[in-house]
Design a protein around this motif. Structure first.
Motif, PDB file in Angstrom:
ATOM      1  N   SER A   1       0.484  -0.586   0.278  1.00 20.87           N
ATOM      2  CA  SER A   1      -0.627  -0.223  -0.203  1.00 20.87           C
ATOM      3  C   SER A   1       0.552   0.995   0.174  1.00 20.87           C
ATOM      4  O   SER A   1       0.309   2.714   0.235  1.00 20.87           O
ATOM      5  N   VAL A   2       2.306   0.709   0.040  1.00 23.31           N
ATOM      6  CA  VAL A   2       2.834   2.271  -0.254  1.00 23.31           C
ATOM      7  C   VAL A   2       4.056   2.542  -1.269  1.00 23.31           C
ATOM      8  O   VAL A   2       5.317   1.278  -0.506  1.00 23.31           O
ATOM      9  N   PRO A   3       3.899   2.554  -2.000  1.00 26.54           N
ATOM     10  CA  PRO A   3       3.202   3.261  -2.569  1.00 26.54           C
ATOM     11  C   PRO A   3       2.184   2.453  -3.270  1.00 26.54           C
ATOM     12  O   PRO A   3       2.839   0.989  -3.781  1.00 26.54           O
ATOM     13  N   ALA A   4       0.778   3.021  -4.598  1.00 24.61           N
ATOM     14  CA  ALA A   4       0.770   2.226  -5.453  1.00 24.61           C
ATOM     15  C   ALA A   4       1.173   1.089  -6.590  1.00 24.61           C
ATOM     16  O   ALA A   4       2.224   2.470  -6.685  1.00 24.61           O
ATOM     17  N   LEU A   5       1.441   0.095  -6.747  1.00 23.39           N
ATOM     18  CA  LEU A   5       2.079   0.219  -7.690  1.00 23.39           C
ATOM     19  C   LEU A   5       1.765   0.314  -9.688  1.00 23.39           C
ATOM     20  O   LEU A   5       0.370   0.900  -9.008  1.00 23.39           O
ATOM     21  N   ASP A   6       2.401   0.378 -10.587  1.00 27.81           N
ATOM     22  CA  ASP A   6       1.812   0.147 -11.462  1.00 27.81           C
ATOM     23  C   ASP A   6       0.809  -0.763 -12.137  1.00 27.81           C
ATOM     24  O   ASP A   6       0.567  -1.776 -11.435  1.00 27.81           O
ATOM     25  N   GLY A   7       0.252  -0.062 -13.396  1.00 31.56           N
ATOM     26  CA  GLY A   7      -0.484  -1.765 -13.862  1.00 31.56           C
ATOM     27  C   GLY A   7      -0.320  -3.054 -14.485  1.00 31.56           C
ATOM     28  O   GLY A   7       0.427  -2.268 -14.993  1.00 31.56           O
ATOM     29  N   PHE A   8      -0.118  -4.378 -14.426  1.00 31.35           N
ATOM     30  CA  PHE A   8       0.624  -5.091 -14.833  1.00 31.35           C
ATOM     31  C   PHE A   8      -0.797  -6.017 -14.795  1.00 31.35           C
ATOM     32  O   PHE A   8      -1.024  -6.400 -14.058  1.00 31.35           O
ATOM     33  N   TYR A   9      -0.174  -7.488 -15.809  1.00 29.66           N
ATOM     34  CA  TYR A   9      -0.622  -8.624 -15.674  1.00 29.66           C
ATOM     35  C   TYR A   9       0.341  -9.702 -15.487  1.00 29.66           C
ATOM     36  O   TYR A   9       1.313  -9.566 -16.203  1.00 29.66           O
ATOM     37  N   TYR A  10       0.796 -10.462 -15.248  1.00 32.70           N
ATOM     38  CA  TYR A  10       1.377 -11.374 -14.884  1.00 32.70           C
ATOM     39  C   TYR A  10       0.398 -13.095 -15.391  1.00 32.70           C
ATOM     40  O   TYR A  10      -0.767 -13.068 -14.220  1.00 32.70           O
ATOM     41  N   ALA A  11       1.003 -13.942 -15.854  1.00 38.17           N
ATOM     42  CA  ALA A  11       0.256 -15.215 -15.615  1.00 38.17           C
ATOM     43  C   ALA A  11       1.885 -16.190 -15.954  1.00 38.17           C
ATOM     44  O   ALA A  11       2.580 -15.774 -16.623  1.00 38.17           O
ATOM     45  N   LEU A  12       1.620 -17.261 -15.042  1.00 38.62           N
ATOM     46  CA  LEU A  12       2.909 -18.314 -15.014  1.00 38.62           C
ATOM     47  C   LEU A  12       2.391 -19.364 -15.650  1.00 38.62           C
ATOM     48  O   LEU A  12       1.345 -19.901 -14.740  1.00 38.62           O
ATOM     49  N   LEU A  13       3.092 -20.034 -16.985  1.00 34.66           N
ATOM     50  CA  LEU A  13       2.157 -21.018 -17.525  1.00 34.66           C
ATOM     51  C   LEU A  13       3.276 -22.017 -17.126  1.00 34.66           C
ATOM     52  O   LEU A  13       4.424 -21.914 -17.490  1.00 34.66           O
ATOM     53  N   HIS A  14       3.390 -23.427 -16.668  1.00 32.86           N
ATOM     54  CA  HIS A  14       3.937 -24.339 -16.497  1.00 32.86           C
ATOM     55  C   HIS A  14       3.337 -25.079 -17.607  1.00 32.86           C
ATOM     56  O   HIS A  14       2.017 -26.007 -17.610  1.00 32.86           O
ATOM     57  N   LYS A  15       4.749 -25.773 -18.496  1.00 30.70           N
ATOM     58  CA  LYS A  15       4.203 -26.872 -19.136  1.00 30.70           C
ATOM     59  C   LYS A  15       4.291 -28.141 -18.639  1.00 30.70           C
ATOM     60  O   LYS A  15       5.107 -28.509 -18.034  1.00 30.70           O
ATOM     61  N   ALA A  16       3.355 -29.086 -18.633  1.00 30.65           N
ATOM     62  CA  ALA A  16       2.750 -30.941 -18.792  1.00 30.65           C
ATOM     63  C   ALA A  16       4.235 -31.386 -19.227  1.00 30.65           C
ATOM     64  O   ALA A  16       4.284 -30.963 -20.184  1.00 30.65           O
TER      65      ALA A  16
END
Length: 461
Positions: free
Chosen positions: A446-461
C-alpha cells in the motif's frame, strides 16, 4: 556600459513564455500521433526538464482543456495558437497549490503567442480572461462530459467500465497522479561480488537517507530489492548509480524476474545455474538485468528485441551492472529466423501492449492509442505466445506479462491461450499474478500503489 555576467553566476531560469512555446509544440506533436518521449529528445537541453513537467501537466488535463477551448472559442484557431491556448487553460485549471499564479499564466501565454502568432495575442488574452471570469459555470458544464471529467478518450473510459465496473473512476484518477520513483538495489553489488547473505537493500537505504533521500521498502517478499523514494531525483544523485549499485524500475515490473526464476517467496523451485532462458521482448533491459541479478549472473540468457536501436539500452544496462547476456535483434515470433533448435528452460514474454497500466508515467499514451489498437495488440500477443510455447521444454515455465489493465491483454488473453494448449497450466501466486491495478488497495503493497500490470505464470506439462 553594463558589466558582463560572472561566469560563476547561476544560469537564469527560462521564462514561462519560452517554456510554453516548447510545450505547445510537444502537445501538438502528441495530438498528431508522436510519442512525447521521442519529441522531448530533440528539445533543447536547458529547457527539457521544464518542458517535460509542463507537458505532463497539460496531457493529464488535455480532455478538459480541449472541452474548455471548444466552449470558449468554437471556431478552431490555427494549430500554433490552439495548442498554446490548451497549455494555458491546463495550467489555469484550479488546484490546491498551482505552480503559477493565474495572472502569470495569462501574461506569459500572451507573450508566447506574440512571438509565434502576434495577430492572435488579443484573442488569446480574451479567451483566458473569460475563463477566469466564468470558471465556476464552465467547470460545472464539464462534469457532464466524460472525456473532460476523466481526461481520457471516451473509448478508454468505456473499456475500463466494462472491465472493472465501479473501480473505473479510481483507475482513471490514478492515471493522473504522479508516479513514484522506485529503485531495484543490485543484490550482486556494484562489482558483481557475492553477497553471502548481506542485506544490500538495507545498506543502500541507509546511504540514501544519509544523502537526504528517504525511502520505503515494500513488504512483499518478492520485492526484496525494491526501495520507493519519497521524492524523485535525477539518477546522478543516487549513490554509485553509474557503477551499478541500483536501477530505476517500478515495483510491479520487479515481479517478473522472481516469478520466472522461482525459489524463495514462490511455490516453485529456483532455476539452476546454466538454465537456458529467453527474454523475448527485452528492451530497455530492466527485466533482463534483473534475471541475471537473481541468478548470480549464471543463466544462459538470450535477450531478443525487434528494435535494434532499443537494444542499445539493453547493452548499456547490462554493461553498467556488469552482467552477461547474448543480445540479438529479431522478431521473437518469427522463430525460424533466430532459434537454434535448443529448447528453453524458461521464457519471459513481456509482450507489446497498450501501456494502459503505466499512463501516470507516460501521460501521452492515452491520446496516442486508438480503440482498434487493443484488438491488434491482442493478436500480436497471441501470436507470440503460441510461437514461443513451442520453444519451451516440457516441465518449463513461461511468464506472460503486459503493463496493461485491459482484460483483453491479460486475463482474456491467457484464458484463450489455455483453451488452445492442453499442455499448459496456469500457476497462481496471490498478489503477484493476475491483474495488478495501480491502486493503493489492489497491489501487494500500500506504499505506494504499483503500476498496472498483468502476470500469468504458465507451466508446460
Amino acid at each position: 556600459m553594463s558589466a558582463s555576467p560572472s561566469p560563476l553566476a547561476p544560469a537564469r531560469a527560462p521564462s514561462l513564455a519560452r517554456l510554453l512555446l516548447q510545450t505547445a509544440q510537444a502537445v501538438q506533436a502528441v495530438r498528431a500521433g508522436r510519442s512525447l518521449t521521442e519529441w522531448l529528445a530533440q528539445c533543447p537541453g536547458e529547457l527539457r526538464p521544464g518542458v517535460q513537467a509542463l507537458s505532463f501537466t497539460v496531457l493529464r488535463r488535455l480532455g478538459a482543456a480541449q472541452a474548455l477551448r471548444r466552449r470558449l472559442a468554437p471556431r478552431n484557431p490555427p494549430p500554433a495558437v490552439d495548442n498554446l491556448l490548451l497549455c494555458a487553460l491546463a495550467l489555469l485549471w484550479p488546484e490546491d497549490a498551482p505552480a503559477y499564479a493565474p495572472h502569470t499564466v495569462v501574461n506569459q501565454a500572451v507573450a508566447a503567442v506574440r512571438e509565434r502568432a502576434a495577430p492572435s495575442s488579443a484573442f488569446v488574452n480574451a479567451v483566458l480572461r473569460r475563463f477566469l471570469r466564468e470558471q465556476q459555470a464552465l467547470l460545472a458544464e464539464l462534469r457532464q462530459d466524460p472525456v473532460a471529467l476523466y481526461n481520457h478518450p471516451s473509448w478508454w473510459v468505456d473499456m475500463l467500465r466494462r472491465d472493472w465496473g465501479e473501480l473505473a473512476p479510481a483507475l482513471l484518477a490514478a492515471n493522473n497522479e504522479r508516479a513514484p520513483m522506485t529503485l531495484r538495489v543490485n543484490r550482486l553489488g556494484p562489482a558483481s561480488e557475492p553477497t553471502a547473505g548481506h542485506d544490500r537493500r538495507a545498506d543502500y537505504q541507509a546511504r540514501l537517507a544519509a544523502q537526504g533521500l528517504p525511502s520505503q521498502a515494500p513488504p512483499l517478499p518478492l520485492l526484496d530489492q525494491a526501495l520507493v523514494l519519497d521524492h524523485p531525483v535525477p539518477v546522478q544523485e543516487l549513490p554509485d548509480f553509474a557503477s551499478g549499485a541500483a536501477s530505476v524500475q517500478d515495483a510491479a515490473a520487479q515481479l517478473a524476474a522472481p516469478l520466472l526464476i522461482g525459489g524463495p517467496g514462490t511455490p516453485w523451485p529456483m532455476l539452476p545455474a546454466g538454465a537456458r532462458v529467453l527474454d523475448a521482448c527485452a528492451a530497455p533491459g530492466g527485466k533482463t538485468a534483473h534475471l541475471q541479478e537473481l541468478a548470480g549472473n549464471r543463466l544462459d540468457l538470450l535477450a531478443l528485441d525487434a528494435d535494434e536501436k532499443r537494444l542499445q539500452r539493453v547493452r548499456e544496462n547490462l554493461a553498467r551492472l556488469r552482467l552477461d547476456a547474448q543480445v540479438r535483434a529479431a522478431d521473437a515470433g518469427d522463430t525460424a529466423a533466430w532459434w537454434d533448435g535448443r529448447p528453453f528452460d524458461a521464457i519471459l514474454l513481456d509482450a507489446p501492449c497498450s501501456a494502459s497500466g503505466i499512463v501516470r508515467r507516460h501521460p501521452d499514451v492515452r491520446w496516442l492509442r486508438r480503440d482498434s489498437d487493443i484488438a491488434a495488440l491482442a493478436r500480436t500477443q497471441a501470436r507470440l505466445l503460441d510461437a514461443l510455447w513451442l520453444l519451451l521444454k516440457p516441465g518449463g515455465r513461461l511468464v506472460y506479462a503486459t503493463c496493461s489493465v485491459f482484460k483483453d491483454e491479460g486475463e482474456h488473453q491467457t484464458d484463450a491461450f489455455l483453451q488452445r494448449h492442453a499442455d499448459a497450466k496456469r500457476l497462481e501466486l496471490p498478489g503477484c499474478t493476475g491483474h495488478l491495478l495501480p491502486l493503493a488497495d489492489n497491489g501487494p503493497s500500500s506504499v505506494p500503489a504499483l503500476d498496472g500490470f498483468y502476470y500469468a505464470l504458465l507451466h508446460k506439462a
